[in-house]
Design an enzyme around this catalytic site. Structure first.
Site, PDB file in Angstrom:
ATOM      1  N   ILE A  44      14.830 -33.608  32.257  1.00 22.17           N
ATOM      2  CA  ILE A  44      16.253 -33.906  32.405  1.00 22.17           C
ATOM      3  C   ILE A  44      16.533 -35.365  32.054  1.00 22.17           C
ATOM      4  O   ILE A  44      17.424 -35.669  31.256  1.00 22.17           O
ATOM      5  CB  ILE A  44      16.714 -33.591  33.847  1.00 22.17           C
ATOM      6  CG1 ILE A  44      16.563 -32.090  34.114  1.00 22.17           C
ATOM      7  CG2 ILE A  44      18.142 -34.050  34.076  1.00 22.17           C
ATOM      8  CD1 ILE A  44      16.718 -31.700  35.565  1.00 22.17           C
ATOM      9  N   GLY A  84      24.703 -19.754  35.695  1.00 19.76           N
ATOM     10  CA  GLY A  84      23.897 -20.636  36.532  1.00 19.76           C
ATOM     11  C   GLY A  84      23.751 -22.046  36.005  1.00 19.76           C
ATOM     12  O   GLY A  84      24.534 -22.516  35.174  1.00 19.76           O
ATOM     13  N   ALA A 118      27.539 -15.394  49.516  1.00 21.27           N
ATOM     14  CA  ALA A 118      26.809 -14.313  50.160  1.00 21.27           C
ATOM     15  C   ALA A 118      25.728 -14.878  51.067  1.00 21.27           C
ATOM     16  O   ALA A 118      25.217 -15.976  50.813  1.00 21.27           O
ATOM     17  CB  ALA A 118      26.180 -13.408  49.097  1.00 21.27           C
ATOM     18  N   LYS A 142      29.150 -17.626  43.149  1.00 19.08           N
ATOM     19  CA  LYS A 142      30.317 -18.444  43.492  1.00 19.08           C
ATOM     20  C   LYS A 142      31.285 -18.585  42.318  1.00 19.08           C
ATOM     21  O   LYS A 142      32.392 -19.073  42.482  1.00 19.08           O
ATOM     22  CB  LYS A 142      29.856 -19.830  43.948  1.00 19.08           C
ATOM     23  CG  LYS A 142      29.187 -19.814  45.322  1.00 19.08           C
ATOM     24  CD  LYS A 142      28.684 -21.205  45.703  1.00 19.08           C
ATOM     25  CE  LYS A 142      27.766 -21.149  46.919  1.00 19.08           C
ATOM     26  NZ  LYS A 142      26.936 -22.366  47.041  1.00 19.08           N
ATOM     27  N   HIS A 144       3.266 -23.434   3.168  1.00 17.33           N
ATOM     28  CA  HIS A 144       3.168 -24.848   2.812  1.00 17.33           C
ATOM     29  C   HIS A 144       4.434 -25.257   2.086  1.00 17.33           C
ATOM     30  O   HIS A 144       4.847 -24.533   1.164  1.00 17.33           O
ATOM     31  CB  HIS A 144       1.957 -25.057   1.900  1.00 17.33           C
ATOM     32  CG  HIS A 144       1.777 -26.471   1.455  1.00 17.33           C
ATOM     33  ND1 HIS A 144       1.417 -27.483   2.312  1.00 17.33           N
ATOM     34  CD2 HIS A 144       1.944 -27.057   0.244  1.00 17.33           C
ATOM     35  CE1 HIS A 144       1.342 -28.625   1.632  1.00 17.33           C
ATOM     36  NE2 HIS A 144       1.651 -28.385   0.383  1.00 17.33           N
TER      37      HIS A 144
END
Lengths: 456, 456
Positions: free
Chosen positions: A181, A38, A112, A33, A438
Site C-alpha cells: 500500500i 469491498g 449484520a 453496508k 523473442h
C-alpha cells in the site's frame, strides 16, 4: 424461511461466494453496508491501479529524459484522475450489485451480526430482522490498522482510504510502512511531483519478500529520489500546525505536508457476534478456521478475516472452495482447503512479484533450497524501456521450482506464468519444452529458470 | 581437419546451433559476413523494440489527454534514439561474437558457399579456403522481399532496414504491407508525429491472424488517426520529385515523404551452392527440409531459410533440435522435429498476440472448433490505462485449448502464458486450478478461457 447460505460482506470473497452459491442452486442472502466490491474495489487494488495506470506515462518519460532521448513535461489533473476513478468504481459497484440481484440473490444493504449459530440479525432501513441460515459465511474483510500515537487524524495524518481521495497534490509525503500500500501510493504521488519519504521499521522495503528483493527495490527507489528510512522505529506521528510531524524513537524528526499510515490491516470482526456462533477470534480479531475454512459448525470465514492471505484473489479462491464444500453437503471426508500457489504483486513503475514460497518459508519446512537468478539488464525488453534495474529469482527444491520472485519494471506481467510454473513444480526439461517468444520480458524468467543455481 | 559442424550464418539460429554444438563437445566453425545476431538483432526485432520501448510514454500520454486527465508534450530526439539503438546493437553484436569465440568456436567473418556435400568454401580477408564438415547447417536467414515496380530505391521508397536508420522524421509515411514489420514501424513513427497510411492487399491488417483480430486492429488504429487501405492492390511505388508516390491498380494515388515496402521476406539462399550438396530450393529459394530439418544427408537448414516460421525463437528452437540430432549420431530412428506451439507478437501500443493455431488451421485439419472470448473493456488493468479496445479469444477442440490470440494494449505480455496453456491443451478444470492475481491483464485471459464458447 431458512437460507442455505447467508453471507456477511460483499467484497471479492463474499460476492464470489454468493454468485457461486446461486449458480449451484442454493438460496442465498448477502448483507453489506453498501460498499459492494469491498476494500479491493472501493479503497484498495482497483483505485490504486486506476491512479497508477492513468499516470504510467510519467516515469517512462523520466527514464528517457535521463537517457537524453526525449524532452517534455506531463501535468496530471488530480481532480480529473479522481473523478475518473470514482466514476469507474461507482459503475463497477452498481454493476456488481445488479449482478448479485439478477442471480436471484437476496441483497441486503445494512449491518449484520450473528445471534447464535445459524441466526443472523440484520439492521437496515426497514428495521431489524433475523435471518435463519444453514450456513453463514463471514467475509467482512479488514480495515487499516493503527497504533496508539500513530493514528490517522484526518488532518495531515491519513490512512490509505483518505489519501486516495485527496484533491490537492501534497508537496511532500511521509509514508509509514514499506509494504504494497505504501509503495504504490508513494509511486503515484511521486509522479505528481510529491517528494516521498518512506519509513519502515524492519530492515528493508517489501519485508514479506526475500531480503534481496526489498534491498534492490530500495536502491531503485532511492535512484528515483525517494528518501528511505528502514530499520527505524516511529515514536509518534501527528498533525502539528497543519503539517505531519513524525518523531523517531531516537528523537529525530521528519515533517511533511501529509503522512500516510500504511502499517498493515486488522480484521473487520468487531461487533459481529462471531463468538455467539462458536467462533474463536485470535490476536486483533482474526477468525480461526480449520482445514475447511470453518470457524464453527455451519460458520465459514473467508478472505482477509481469517488472516490467511490478505489478497482479493485469495478471498475469491476460498469462496469457490467453501461453496463447493457446502454444495457437496459439507462431507467431512472431503479433502481440506488446498494451499494453492499464491501470486502477489506490488504495482508501479518498479514492481515486485512473487508466486509460491520465499526462501525463509522453504527453509522453515526443512528443505534444502537452491536459487537461480537472471538480471533484467540482460533482457532486451528491459533495455528497450531503459528500465534495466532488478532481477528474477527462482527457488528450487530437489530440482523442482517452488518459488519465483522478481523486482523491476513490468515484472507483474510475469505473475500468472510464474504461478503456473510453481504450481506444476517445473523441472529444467519443462522449460525446454516451451518456446519463449523473442523478445519478451518472459525470456528473463526463462533465463532465471535455466541459470546455474546456488545453494542458499 | 574435418569439423563436426560448419554453420552458415550467425543469426539467432546459427549462433544458438554453434553454442549448443560447442557445449556438446563438437568441433564447430561458423561463418558470417559480420552481422552477428542476424536480422533479429541488427535490423529486426531488437531495433524496433528499442524504438518502441523508448517512446512508449507517448501513446500512454495521448490516451490520458483524450480522457482529460493530463496535459503535456513529449519531444523525442530521433538522433539520440538512433544512437542509443546503435550502441546497444553494436554492444550486443560484439558480445555475441566474443561469446562464440570463448566457447571455442572457430568464428570466421566472410562469405561461404557449398562446393559439394561436406565442403564449404570460405572467402575472407585472407583469401579463399575450404572447410571439410561432417554436418553443415544453413542458417542464412532472409531479406526483405521486393516486387517489380515496387522496389525500394533508397530515396523515398525504403525497406525496413533503411527506414530503421533515418535521422529525420518524415511528415508522412506510406507503409505497404499490414504485417508485423509495417505495423511496428508505423506505430513508432506515429509517436514522432508522422502521419501514417498503411496499404494491405488482403482484406485486413495482420492477415496471418484470424479475421476478427485484423478487423479490430484496423478499427483501433483508425481511431488513432491512421489511414488504412485494405483489399487494394498496388500497381507502382516510386520516388517522384523526392516524394514517395504510390499508384493503386484502380489509378488513384497516394503521396508521402517516405514509403516503406514491408510485404514479406525472401530466403537468403542465392549463390550458396546448396544444390551442389543435394538441397532442393522451392519458390523464391526456400530450402526444402525433411522431418529432421535435413535438406540433404549432412545438410540441415534452420530458421527463416526453410520457410517454416520466420521468427527468431523458431530458429533458436530448431537449432537446439538439430544439434541434439547431430550429437545423438543423427539416428534415423529418432523422432522428427516436433511441431511446437509457436508464439508470435506484433508489438506496439496496440498489440497482437497468438500462441497455437488459427481457426483456419484447425478447420483445415478437420476439427470442430469452438471459440470463447473476453473483451478487454471488462478488465480493470485495461481500464486503468484507458486502453480498453480489443479482446482475447480462445480456440477449443473437444474441450481442449488449441489456440489463443488477442489484440489490444499489452497483450504481448500474455504470450508465454498462452503458449504454456496451448502446449498443455488446458481444459476448464486446469484454469480453475490456478489462482490468477487480481488485478492483472492475465484475468482477461482467464475470463476468455472461462467464457461460454460458441461453435465457429
Amino acid at each position: 424461511m431458512t437460507y442455505d447460505v447467508v453471507i456477511l460482506g460483499a467484497g471479492p470473497g463474499g460476492s464470489r461466494a454468493a454468485l457461486e452459491a446461486a449458480a449451484a442452486g442454493l438460496r442465498v442472502a448477502i448483507v453489506d453496508k453498501g460498499s459492494f466490491g469491498g476494500t479491493c474495489l472501493n479503497w484498495g487494488c482497483i483505485p490504486t491501479k486506476l491512479l497508477l495506470g492513468g499516470t504510467a506515462a510519467h516515469p517512462l518519460l523520466e527514464v528517457q529524459k535521463k537517457l537524453k532521448t526525449a524532452q517534455g513535461t506531463i501535468d496530471f489533473d488530480l481532480t480529473a484522475l479522481q473523478a475518473r476513478k470514482t466514476r469507474f468504481i461507482n459503475g463497477t459497484r452498481q454493476a456488481l450489485e445488479k449482478q448479485l440481484r439478477q442471480a436471484g440473490i437476496e441483497v441486503i444493504t445494512g449491518t449484520a451480526r450473528l445471534a447464535g449459530p445459524g441466526h443472523v440479525e440484520v439492521v437496515d432501513g426497514e428495521g431489524t430482522r433475523e435471518l435463519a441460515a444453514r450456513n453463514v459465511i463471514v467475509a467482512t474483510g479488514s480495515v487499516p490498522a493503527s497504533f496508539p500515537g500513530l493514528a490517522p487524524d484526518g488532518e495531515a495524518v491519513l490512512d490509505s482510504t483518505a489519501l486516495l481521495d485527496v484533491t490537492e497534490v501534497p508537496d511532500s509525503l511521509i509514508i509509514v510502512g514499506g509494504g504494497a500500500i505504501g509503495l504504490e501510493m508513494g509511486d503515484f504521488f511521486s509522479r505528481l511531483g510529491t517528494a516521498i519519504t518512506i519509513v519502515e521499521g524492519l530492515d528493508r522495503l517489501a519485508p514479506t519478500e526475500d531480503p534481496e528483493i526489498g534491498q534492490t527495490l530500495g536502491k531503485l527507489l532511492k535512484r528515483e529520489g525517494w528518501a528511505i528510512h528502514t530499520g527505524r522505529r516511529v515514536a509518534s506521528l501527528s498533525t502539528v500546525e497543519g503539517k505531519a510531524q513524525l518523531r523517531f524513537e531516537d528523537g529525530t524528526e521528519l515533517v511533511a505536508d501529509k503522512a500516510l499510515m500504511a502499517v498493515g490491516r486488522r480484521p473487520a470482526t468487531a461487533g459481529l457476534g462471531l463468538e455467539t456462533a462458536g467462533a474463536t477470534l485470535l490476536g486483533a480479531g482474526w477468525v480461526e478456521t480449520n482445514d475447511h475454512l470453518l470457524a464453527a459448525p455451519g460458520l465459514y470465514a473467508i478472505g482477509d478475516v481469517n488472516g490467511r492471505t490478505l489478497l482479493a484473489h485469495a478471498a475469491d479462491h476460498q469462496a469457490r472452495f467453501v461453496i463447493s464444500h457446502i454444495a457437496s453437503g459439507s462431507a467431512s471426508s472431503a479433502s481440506g482447503y488446498p494451499a494453492p500457489v499464491m501470486p502477489s504483486c506490488i504495482y508501479g513503475h518498479t514492481e515486485v512479484m512473487r508466486a509460491g514460497a520465499t526462501v525463509a518459508e522453504l527453509v522453515a519446512s526443512g528443505h534444502d533450497v537452491h536459487v537461480s537468478t537472471s538480471q533484467l539488464i540482460a533482457n532486451p525488453i528491459a533495455q528497450a524501456y531503459g528500465t534495466t534495474g532488478g532481477f528474477i529469482r527462482v527457488l528450487w527444491v530437489e530440482g523442482q521450482v517452488r518459488g519465483i520472485s522478481a523486482v523491476g519494471h513490468g515484472v507483474s506481467h510475469l505473475v500468472t506464468l510464474a504461478t503456473v510454473i510453481v504450481s506444476q513444480r517445473w523441472r529444467w526439461e519443462d522449460v525446454h519444452g516451451i518456446i519463449f517468444a523473442h523478445p519478451t520480458l518472459d525470456e528473463a524468467l526463462e533465463a532465471a529458470l535455466l541459470a546455474p543455481s546456488q545453494k542458499v
